[in-house]
Design an enzyme around this catalytic site. Structure first.
Site, PDB file in Angstrom:
ATOM      1  N   ARG A 169      12.539  -7.739 -20.936  1.00  0.00           N
ATOM      2  CA  ARG A 169      11.250  -8.743 -20.911  1.00  0.00           C
ATOM      3  C   ARG A 169      11.228  -9.312 -22.403  1.00  0.00           C
ATOM      4  O   ARG A 169      10.384  -9.468 -22.867  1.00  0.00           O
ATOM      5  CB  ARG A 169      10.151  -7.804 -20.392  1.00  0.00           C
ATOM      6  CG  ARG A 169      10.170  -7.187 -19.496  1.00  0.00           C
ATOM      7  CD  ARG A 169      10.065  -8.094 -18.164  1.00  0.00           C
ATOM      8  NE  ARG A 169       9.722  -7.585 -17.257  1.00  0.00           N
ATOM      9  CZ  ARG A 169      10.638  -7.000 -16.229  1.00  0.00           C
ATOM     10  NH1 ARG A 169      11.773  -7.120 -16.534  1.00  0.00           N
ATOM     11  NH2 ARG A 169       9.955  -6.411 -15.007  1.00  0.00           N
ATOM     12  N   CYS A 221       2.832  -6.578 -14.220  1.00  0.00           N
ATOM     13  CA  CYS A 221       2.712  -5.574 -14.902  1.00  0.00           C
ATOM     14  C   CYS A 221       2.317  -6.109 -16.234  1.00  0.00           C
ATOM     15  O   CYS A 221       2.768  -6.973 -17.147  1.00  0.00           O
ATOM     16  CB  CYS A 221       4.070  -4.851 -15.077  1.00  0.00           C
ATOM     17  SG  CYS A 221       4.369  -4.027 -13.660  1.00  0.00           S
ATOM     18  N   GLU A 291       3.046  -5.932 -22.179  1.00  0.00           N
ATOM     19  CA  GLU A 291       4.443  -7.242 -21.709  1.00  0.00           C
ATOM     20  C   GLU A 291       3.535  -8.411 -21.524  1.00  0.00           C
ATOM     21  O   GLU A 291       4.509  -9.479 -21.702  1.00  0.00           O
ATOM     22  CB  GLU A 291       4.738  -6.409 -20.294  1.00  0.00           C
ATOM     23  CG  GLU A 291       6.050  -7.062 -19.846  1.00  0.00           C
ATOM     24  CD  GLU A 291       6.148  -7.678 -18.436  1.00  0.00           C
ATOM     25  OE1 GLU A 291       5.359  -8.435 -18.044  1.00  0.00           O
ATOM     26  OE2 GLU A 291       6.580  -7.152 -17.469  1.00  0.00           O
TER      27      GLU A 291
HETATM   28  N1  EPU Z   1       4.216   4.770  -9.712  1.00  0.00           N
HETATM   29  C1  EPU Z   1       3.316   5.565  -9.658  1.00  0.00           C
HETATM   30  N2  EPU Z   1       2.001   5.171  -9.750  1.00  0.00           N
HETATM   31  C2  EPU Z   1       1.676   3.678  -9.971  1.00  0.00           C
HETATM   32  C3  EPU Z   1       2.811   2.997 -10.095  1.00  0.00           C
HETATM   33  C4  EPU Z   1       3.986   3.381 -10.046  1.00  0.00           C
HETATM   34  O1  EPU Z   1       3.426   6.880  -9.615  1.00  0.00           O
HETATM   35  O2  EPU Z   1       0.383   3.192 -10.067  1.00  0.00           O
HETATM   36  C5  EPU Z   1       5.701   5.547  -9.537  1.00  0.00           C
HETATM   37  C6  EPU Z   1       6.304   4.853  -8.406  1.00  0.00           C
HETATM   38  O3  EPU Z   1       5.917   5.620  -7.252  1.00  0.00           O
HETATM   39  C7  EPU Z   1       7.740   4.908  -8.772  1.00  0.00           C
HETATM   40  C8  EPU Z   1       7.805   4.673 -10.320  1.00  0.00           C
HETATM   41  O4  EPU Z   1       6.433   4.766 -10.661  1.00  0.00           O
HETATM   42  O5  EPU Z   1       8.398   6.234  -8.542  1.00  0.00           O
HETATM   43  C9  EPU Z   1       8.174   3.287 -10.765  1.00  0.00           C
HETATM   44  O6  EPU Z   1       7.501   2.434 -10.010  1.00  0.00           O
HETATM   45  P1  EPU Z   1       7.863   0.864  -9.341  1.00  0.00           P
HETATM   46  O7  EPU Z   1       9.155   1.183  -8.568  1.00  0.00           O
HETATM   47  O8  EPU Z   1       6.652   0.051  -8.737  1.00  0.00           O
HETATM   48  O9  EPU Z   1       8.550   0.224 -10.687  1.00  0.00           O
HETATM   49  P2  EPU Z   1       7.745  -0.078 -12.293  1.00  0.00           P
HETATM   50  O10 EPU Z   1       8.748   0.779 -13.055  1.00  0.00           O
HETATM   51  O11 EPU Z   1       6.371   0.237 -12.163  1.00  0.00           O
HETATM   52  C10 EPU Z   1       8.996  -2.152 -12.705  1.00  0.00           C
HETATM   53  C11 EPU Z   1       8.698  -3.491 -13.590  1.00  0.00           C
HETATM   54  C12 EPU Z   1       8.155  -4.586 -12.373  1.00  0.00           C
HETATM   55  C13 EPU Z   1       9.102  -4.565 -11.415  1.00  0.00           C
HETATM   56  C14 EPU Z   1       9.484  -3.497 -10.586  1.00  0.00           C
HETATM   57  C15 EPU Z   1      10.562  -3.431  -9.487  1.00  0.00           C
HETATM   58  C16 EPU Z   1       8.108  -3.313 -15.587  1.00  0.00           C
HETATM   59  C17 EPU Z   1       6.819  -3.151 -16.696  1.00  0.00           C
HETATM   60  N3  EPU Z   1       7.734  -3.258 -14.108  1.00  0.00           N
HETATM   61  O12 EPU Z   1       7.978  -1.607 -12.264  1.00  0.00           O
HETATM   62  O13 EPU Z   1       8.011  -5.809 -13.115  1.00  0.00           O
HETATM   63  O14 EPU Z   1       8.766  -5.567 -10.210  1.00  0.00           O
HETATM   64  O15 EPU Z   1      10.014  -2.442 -11.527  1.00  0.00           O
HETATM   65  O16 EPU Z   1      11.881  -3.809 -10.113  1.00  0.00           O
HETATM   66  O17 EPU Z   1       9.305  -3.380 -15.999  1.00  0.00           O
HETATM   67  C18 EPU Z   1       6.536  -7.216 -14.211  1.00  0.00           C
HETATM   68  O18 EPU Z   1       7.360  -7.170 -15.413  1.00  0.00           O
HETATM   69  O19 EPU Z   1       5.488  -7.916 -14.239  1.00  0.00           O
HETATM   70  C19 EPU Z   1       6.754  -6.364 -12.925  1.00  0.00           C
HETATM   71  C20 EPU Z   1       5.666  -6.307 -12.184  1.00  0.00           C
END
Ligand code: EPU
Length: 296
Positions: A169, A221, A291
């Site tokens: 990012r 995010c 972010e």
């Molecule tokens: N989780 C929770 N509670 C929540 C949210 C997530 O327990 O409220 C857990 C999920 O169950 C999972 C883990 O956290 O086990 C990861 O969650 P997720 O797969 O949704 O991915 P993330 O790490 O939260 C990242 C990126 C997203 C991108 C997704 C999919 C960042 C900050 N976020 O989210 O990007 O869409 O992976 O690849 O890097 C963005 O950059 O704006 C964004 C939304």
């Protein structure tokens, strides 16, 4: 088109130009129509005053209320066109002002694969490159062949990925100080067929809809993921899911998404952001980094 390569629009309202629907009026918007004719740009920036900021799709911004000392720069070029075939791959060029979903739709129609993981991201191509947008294992730089870029001190250049310092990012134009505008970007994609590419896009969107509030007014995010963990998970464990300040609320589906439920304000967004950061710090001893861009 004007004699110079841009036109100036007075006082754009950020609430109308950002996916969060927040923000007051900036000083002006300089709409770049021809990046090769920006000789008068420094003079225009000087005259308007304020801090120059690039406005792409407005989908990663929390803007403050009231009058903002910002001079926005935006790109008129929204075209998406296929290019040459090189060693079994096909180029697809997009103007910096094109929407990422449009780029993906054209790629799908042409049966070109490689960017499907980015579906569901609403921003502009320029903005997506300028912050190396990513999701589901795909970062936009992994498919970038080159970009035409205007750097505030460097001027108009064409650069391959090695011309940028980029990471999670994050992206900076090497050898430039001040802002840079991604005027256009050319991607190198793998020939497949429309059916397969469309199916991959549908699959990504399905996964996203199940875990992220994609249709709500948000900026994606709000915090970066700290190494090895998810900011959403940390916020969730710190009890932030559903927490609200006025019209702003952390999503109950994914805690790292802040939503404007209707009449939210920039001040409420900032208050809630700090509340989330504090809660995670108290619970996990980690300071989350934003972010989203905070304007001004
Ligand atoms: N989780 C929770 N509670 C929540 C949210 C997530 O327990 O409220 C857990 C999920 O169950 C999972 C883990 O956290 O086990 C990861 O969650 P997720 O797969 O949704 O991915 P993330 O790490 O939260 C990242 C990126 C997203 C991108 C997704 C999919 C960042 C900050 N976020 O989210 O990007 O869409 O992976 O690849 O890097 C963005 O950059 O704006 C964004 C939304």
């Amino acid at each position: 088109m004007s004699a110079q390569g841009f036109s100036i629009l007075p006082g754009p309202l950020l609430a109308r130009r950002t996916s969060m629907g927040l923000g007051g009026h900036a000083l002006a918007e300089i709409r770049v129509e021809d990046p090769a004719r920006l000789d008068n740009l420094p003079e225009a920036l000087q005259r308007i005053g304020g801090r120059p900021e690039i406005l792409g799709g407005g989908s990663n911004i929390i803007a403050a209320d009231g009058s903002l000392p910002l001079c926005l720069l935006s790109l008129a070029d929204e075209t998406v066109l296929p290019g040459r075939e090189i060693h079994g791959r096909v180029e697809l060029r997009a103007g910096g002002g094109a929407r990422l979903p449009v780029l993906l739709a054209v790629a799908a129609r042409l049966g070109l694969s490689g960017l499907e993981g980015l579906s569901g991201i609403p921003g502009s191509v320029g903005g997506a490159v300028a912050m190396n947008a990513g999701s589901y294992g795909v970062e936009i730089f992994s498919r970038l062949a080159r970009a035409q870029v205007f750097g505030q001190s460097a001027g108009l250049l064409e650069r391959g990925p090695e011309g940028f310092a980029y990471g999670y990012r994050h992206c900076a134009l090497r050898g430039n100080t001040g802002f840079f505008l991604i005027a256009s970007a050319t991607f190198l994609l793998t020939p497949s067929n429309p059916k397969t590419v469309r199916a991959a896009i549908r699959e990504t969107l399905k996964k996203k809809r199940a875990t992220q509030p994609v249709a709500a007014r948000s900026a994606g995010c709000v915090f970066k993921n700290p190494a090895g963990t998810s900011a959403g998970k940390l916020l969730d464990e710190a009890g932030m899911k559903g927490r609200a300040v006025g019209g702003m609320r952390f999503s109950t589906l994914h805690a790292n998404f802040m939503l404007n439920t209707g009449l939210g304000t920039g001040a409420q967004a900032l208050e809630l952001l700090e509340m989330g950061r504090e809660a995670v710090f108290r619970r996990h001893g980690l300071r989350l980094e934003t972010e989203v861009r905070l304007w001004p």
